[in-house]
Design an enzyme around this catalytic site. Sequence first.
Site, mmCIF file in Angstrom:
data_model
loop_
_atom_site.group_PDB
_atom_site.id
_atom_site.type_symbol
_atom_site.label_atom_id
_atom_site.label_comp_id
_atom_site.label_asym_id
_atom_site.label_seq_id
_atom_site.Cartn_x
_atom_site.Cartn_y
_atom_site.Cartn_z
ATOM 1 N N GLY A 85 0.812 -1.215 0.000
ATOM 2 C CA GLY A 85 0.000 0.000 0.000
ATOM 3 C C GLY A 85 0.840 1.258 0.000
ATOM 4 O O GLY A 85 1.990 1.263 0.424
ATOM 5 N N GLY A 132 -0.164 -5.783 1.227
ATOM 6 C CA GLY A 132 -1.396 -5.732 0.443
ATOM 7 C C GLY A 132 -1.182 -6.107 -1.012
ATOM 8 O O GLY A 132 -2.107 -6.588 -1.671
ATOM 9 N N GLU A 155 4.187 -5.733 8.197
ATOM 10 C CA GLU A 155 3.422 -4.624 8.756
ATOM 11 C C GLU A 155 3.638 -4.396 10.252
ATOM 12 O O GLU A 155 3.584 -3.256 10.729
ATOM 13 C CB GLU A 155 1.921 -4.849 8.497
ATOM 14 C CG GLU A 155 1.523 -4.829 7.036
ATOM 15 C CD GLU A 155 1.680 -6.179 6.351
ATOM 16 O OE1 GLU A 155 1.273 -6.287 5.192
ATOM 17 O OE2 GLU A 155 2.227 -7.118 6.982
#
Length: 399
Positions: A85, A132, A155
Site C-alpha cells: 500500500g 497488500g 506490517e
Amino acid sequence: MLNYEVYCSENHTNMAQGTNSDEPVVIGEEVGNVRLITLNRPRHLNVISPETVSLLAEYLENWEKDENVELILIKGAGRAFSAGGDLRVFYQGKNSKDACLEVVYRMYWLCYHIHTYKKTQVALVNGFSMGGGASLMVPMKFSVVTEKTTFATPEAAIGFHTDCGFSYMHSRLPGHLGEFLALTGARLNGPELVASGLASHFVPSEKLPELEKHLVSLNKGENDAVKSLIEEFSSKVQIDENSILNKQSTIDECFCKDSVEEIIQSFEAASLKEGNGWIVPILKGLKRFSPTGLKITLRSVREAREQSLAECLKREFRLTINILRSCISGDVYEGIRALTIDKDNAPKWDPDSLEKVKAEDLDNVFQPYEAHLELQVPEKEECRWDGKYENSAYATSKV
C-alpha cells in the site's frame, strides 16, 4: 497493506518525484475471452493507491458479470508485482479521523472479491509481492512466481498489523509458520512460496512472457486447461538447505507460545543452540519492531484460526481503522515517519516496550463495531484459497 523495507531503501526518492498523471496506474486489456490487468506504477514498485483500488475493483466487477470473459491475468510492470500500500495516503491523512475510511473499505471489499471470484484468475508475479500487494496474488487459484519473486508481510514492524486477508491465510499455514511470517516480516522467495502453498507454480522468469502469450492464446478459463498449460512451463521447486521452511520444528517450538514476550524469550534461547545462527538477525529485527504492532498482529493471527474469511476481513478492517485513528497508539505514523519520510530509522514507539502495552487497550482495538459500521461482506461464500496448501510441495514432502 504496508511495506517498510522496500519503501525505505528503494522507493522513497522515486515517490517524492510524483506520478506522471498521463500514465494510468492500472491498465486493462481485452483479448478475446481473456482480460489482462497490469499494475502500472513501475517507478513506485506498483504500490497500491486509492486509484489503483478503485480501478481494480471496477475491472474485476465488470468482467465477472461479462459472459464473454473467461480468464483474468494480472501482472506488474517493471521489477515488482506490487510492493504494498501507498504509505503516503495514510501519513497524509493522519490528522483526519476518517480520511482513509473509504479507501480501506474499498480495499477490503476488493480482497473479499478476489478470494471469492467466480472466474479463473492467474497472477504472474515476477518481483516484489509484499503486504497488500501479495493479497492480489496469494488468494488466486493460479499464482505463478519466479526466481525474482520476493514475498513478505512486514506490517507489524511499523505499528500496523497483518492485513488484507493475511491473518486468515497465515493462520492456515502449517504449524506456526504463519505467526513467524507475520511477526518477523521474514521474506520468502519463489520456490518457498510454492513449497508453502502461498503460490501454485514456479516458472523461470525468462519463460514468463511466453507463458502469458500462451494463456492469452488459450482463450478460455477452464481450470484443468489453464493448469495444464502452466505446468508445461513450470519447474519443480527445490528448497535451499538454509530455507526457513527447513526450520519448522524450531519455529513451531518458539512461535507456539502464548505471548510475544514468551515467543521472543523462547526464540532467544533457541538462538544459543548450535546451528541456529539464522535466528540472530531475525531476533534483532523483532526487538526493534513496534511493541503494539507485534501484540496486535499475534492476537489477530491467533483469532483467525477459528474464523471464516468474512470474519477475518471484518476484524482486520476494524483493526486498520482503529490503528489509523490512533485508538491504541500512534506507532503506525511514527513508523512511517522514521522509515520512509525522515528516514532516520529511529522510531520512538509509544509504548516503548511489550510490557507496557495494556491488555485493556488491546481489547478495545479488537472490540466489534455496531453492526451498521462493520465491513459488510457476505458471511458464507466459497473461498478459492481454502485447501490450496494440502496440494503444495510443503505438505507432500514434509520439508
